[in-house]
Design a protein around this motif. Sequence first.
Motif, short mmCIF file in Angstrom:
data_model
loop_
_atom_site.label_atom_id
_atom_site.label_comp_id
_atom_site.label_asym_id
_atom_site.label_seq_id
_atom_site.Cartn_x
_atom_site.Cartn_y
_atom_site.Cartn_z
N VAL A 1 0.85 -1.19 0.00
CA VAL A 1 0.00 0.00 0.00
C VAL A 1 0.89 1.24 0.00
O VAL A 1 0.68 2.18 -0.78
N LEU B 1 0.75 3.70 -3.20
CA LEU B 1 0.15 5.03 -3.03
C LEU B 1 1.18 6.14 -3.13
O LEU B 1 0.89 7.23 -3.60
N PRO C 1 -2.01 4.65 -10.46
CA PRO C 1 -2.87 3.47 -10.59
C PRO C 1 -2.54 2.64 -11.84
O PRO C 1 -2.52 1.41 -11.78
N ILE D 1 -6.90 -2.85 -0.72
CA ILE D 1 -6.57 -1.42 -0.82
C ILE D 1 -5.71 -1.17 -2.07
O ILE D 1 -6.00 -0.26 -2.87
N THR D 2 -4.69 -2.00 -2.24
CA THR D 2 -3.80 -1.80 -3.39
C THR D 2 -4.56 -1.98 -4.70
O THR D 2 -4.41 -1.18 -5.62
N SER E 1 -7.79 -1.70 -5.23
CA SER E 1 -8.76 -0.62 -5.40
C SER E 1 -8.08 0.65 -5.89
O SER E 1 -8.64 1.39 -6.69
N TYR E 2 -6.86 0.88 -5.38
CA TYR E 2 -6.10 2.05 -5.84
C TYR E 2 -5.84 1.94 -7.35
O TYR E 2 -6.02 2.90 -8.10
N LYS F 1 -13.52 3.50 -4.97
CA LYS F 1 -13.57 4.15 -3.65
C LYS F 1 -14.20 3.24 -2.61
O LYS F 1 -14.05 3.44 -1.42
N THR G 1 -2.38 10.81 1.22
CA THR G 1 -2.66 11.04 -0.20
C THR G 1 -4.13 11.39 -0.37
O THR G 1 -4.89 11.38 0.61
N PHE H 1 -6.23 9.57 -1.88
CA PHE H 1 -6.97 8.32 -2.12
C PHE H 1 -7.73 7.91 -0.85
O PHE H 1 -7.14 7.74 0.21
N HIS I 1 -10.70 5.23 0.76
CA HIS I 1 -11.25 3.92 0.44
C HIS I 1 -12.02 3.34 1.62
O HIS I 1 -11.61 3.45 2.76
#
Lengths: 334, 444
Positions: free
Chosen positions: B29, B33, B38, B107-108, B110-111, B116, B153, B155, B157
């Motif tokens: 992550v 990030l 992405p 998380i990774t 989704s990034y 979201k 950041t 981002f 989620h």
Amino acid sequence: MKVTIDGIEIDVPKGTTILQAARMIGAQVAPPAMCYYSKLKTSGGYCRTCIVKVTKGSAQNPNPMPKPVASCRTEVMDGMEVQNFTSPEVLEARKGVVEFLLINHPLDCPVCDQAGECKLQDLGYENGSAKTRYEFKRREFEMIDIGDKIKLHMNRCILCYRCVKTAEQFTDERVHGVIHRGDMGEISTYIEKVIDNDFSGNVIDVCPVGALTDNTFRFKQRVWFTKPVDAHRNCPTCSGRVRVWLKGEEVVRVTARKDEWDEIMDTPDGKSGFICNSCRYDHKQKSDWVIEGPTQVNRHSVISQNHYNHLNELKVQVMKQQKALGFMPLDKKP
Amino acid sequence: MKKLLIHNDKVPNIHTLDVYRAQGGYASVEKALKTMTPDQVTEEVKKSGLRGRGGAGFPTGMKWSFLAKPEGVPRYLVCNADESEPGTFKDRYLMEKIPHALIEGMITSSYALGAKTSYIYIRGEYFYVARILEQAIAEAYAAGWLGKNILGTDFSHDCHVQVGGGAYICGEETALLESLEGKRGNPRIKPPFPAVAGLWGCPTVVNNVETIAAVCPIVNMGGEEYAKIGIGKSTGTKLISASGHINKPGVYEIELGVPVEEFIFSDEYCGGIRNGKKLKAVVAGGSSVPILPTELILKTAKGEPRLMTYESLADGGFQTGTMLGSGGFIVMDEDTSIVKNLFTFTRFYHHESCGQCSPCREGTGWMEKILHKFLDGTANESDVDLLWDIQSKIEGKTICPLGEAAAWPVAAAIRHFKDEFLEIARKKKFTDVSHYNRLNKISA
């Protein structure tokens, strides 16, 4: 978009499904459909009787599709080539589907009010085999009561979801649906609630089999002894354009008007042809209706037989058929 | 042997965030990030050659790149934790032992996808695993790994766990989405595919638990490095749930490319057949893939040793091959009755068929009844042909792959073990010598 079905080419607008394109060509290439209903959104794809083989995907991508597809839910691509009745593979697969639909069907046509206008009878006659390979007890459901207007025979149901979608899209509130899963799935209301609203009777017209029948017509007449006439009345709720089924001067039942694909017709000015319960159940006098004239019934339909003038000839034909199938002759009892 | 997913499963309290972080958790992550865009993450996944671990083996990077990205429409990542295939229990092990590995992957991923919100749809029977996950998610929120502005950041989620009702069909991705929306879990008719119109009509990616967890090592070590593990197009490591008549059943992480013979007989993995019996047959990837007899599972039809890869197991098509599937490796010894085993599988598919399309709804029940006749000893030789005919009429005619999953085991059992069926039909008697005599009294 150009699409070729069984060697016949037709130009159709974008977004047309294979089944619709086939119907535009005509009955000679149109696949049978048990669950698809053009007036109901998202219907189709379940029964698998309309499967066809796509031998050429499109002009850009000429590869054939790997599996047979449900023609009612597959949109045409430009240059697509489809095989329906010309493909032995499709006919064999369809025969299999018909067999699956019939293994748990009670085959109680002699006491079923739908007999004569049943899509499963037509389908079995056209694509089925004469004998069953199923040797187990057929599935049975307990009868449930869903009100005095509609009779539900779950044993006959083929789970086409048409009535569920009708209730969802044409009535105020849907109180019935499919409960349980797999082959124990059944159409039911929540704890035997009564289906009752102004348009509930339409589920009878969309049902392809005898699972949902008119309770007021139950055991009254065989459909082929009645005479259908087109009629209308000034109805505040619906279009009022109906088909009245007469026995002599008596109105035995009222249904919506259906087209050649056995679907409820729209009115000429484009309104929905689904009729209200008042027209269907409360106006059972001939004087309630303005009769337009006799209904055009397909010559091959049993309803157009209506009268048995040539009974002896018919008997000989039946005996010939039964002999060919290896059954006991009609007049010899075992 | 290199382990990437469950290398630290024996560390005490690995299910807590502190221990997981101390073991190097959430590094992907941070890396993604802070240092990557992405698209770069998606590119790494593409380079890694990672293939879907849920059964179909579709390249994950490609699946991600199909995701439609219209303006102003939310996108979703859904994790398919509805692991219900008989013989498969790898996802449960991973989620139960190292829940943060999945959340880190969520998380990774989704990034990379620009999602979201993400959902973990977990099967109803895994309610205790859902609690473990919820606890882990709460920890992650508290530590700032989830929520608004992760690591400073822009981002943000949110991750939710949704427990299903316990239906096998809800593992099919569109049925899963229906169920997640609160409807009856019936598969949708495709197209449109979820990448275009998925959850609530928005573009959605549905990935298996193991696939999502594998994104973390890929980001950490780089896609090219990950692709060096494994053979050919089967890259990376795979969790295999080994069960059946072996000395050491359990979940094993293997580098793809281990010979099947080594996997069954070496002490590092299954440790051979128990009680000194001989191997009879193997179901290599969960109950729906074709069963293979000893000679075909150890060596391909061409005589080459069979490896644990997508390609090698599928070598020879369904005539002489099988599939890696979801990695549910079921080993059967010489005393096993294939007919009874097939009955058990078919009974499962009959029970789990959703009933939407007719071939699967009616056909699975019919096959079960015929197989029950074999167990009763009342079957005829013609019933074998009938079974074959029924399965051929189900396969490929249904909306979702459940029809095929029900038809393939029947086809394979008849293809490779027809004599066993015929023997019962001729003797009019079914005798079972396996250790599982307690299961003898199966009622229909």
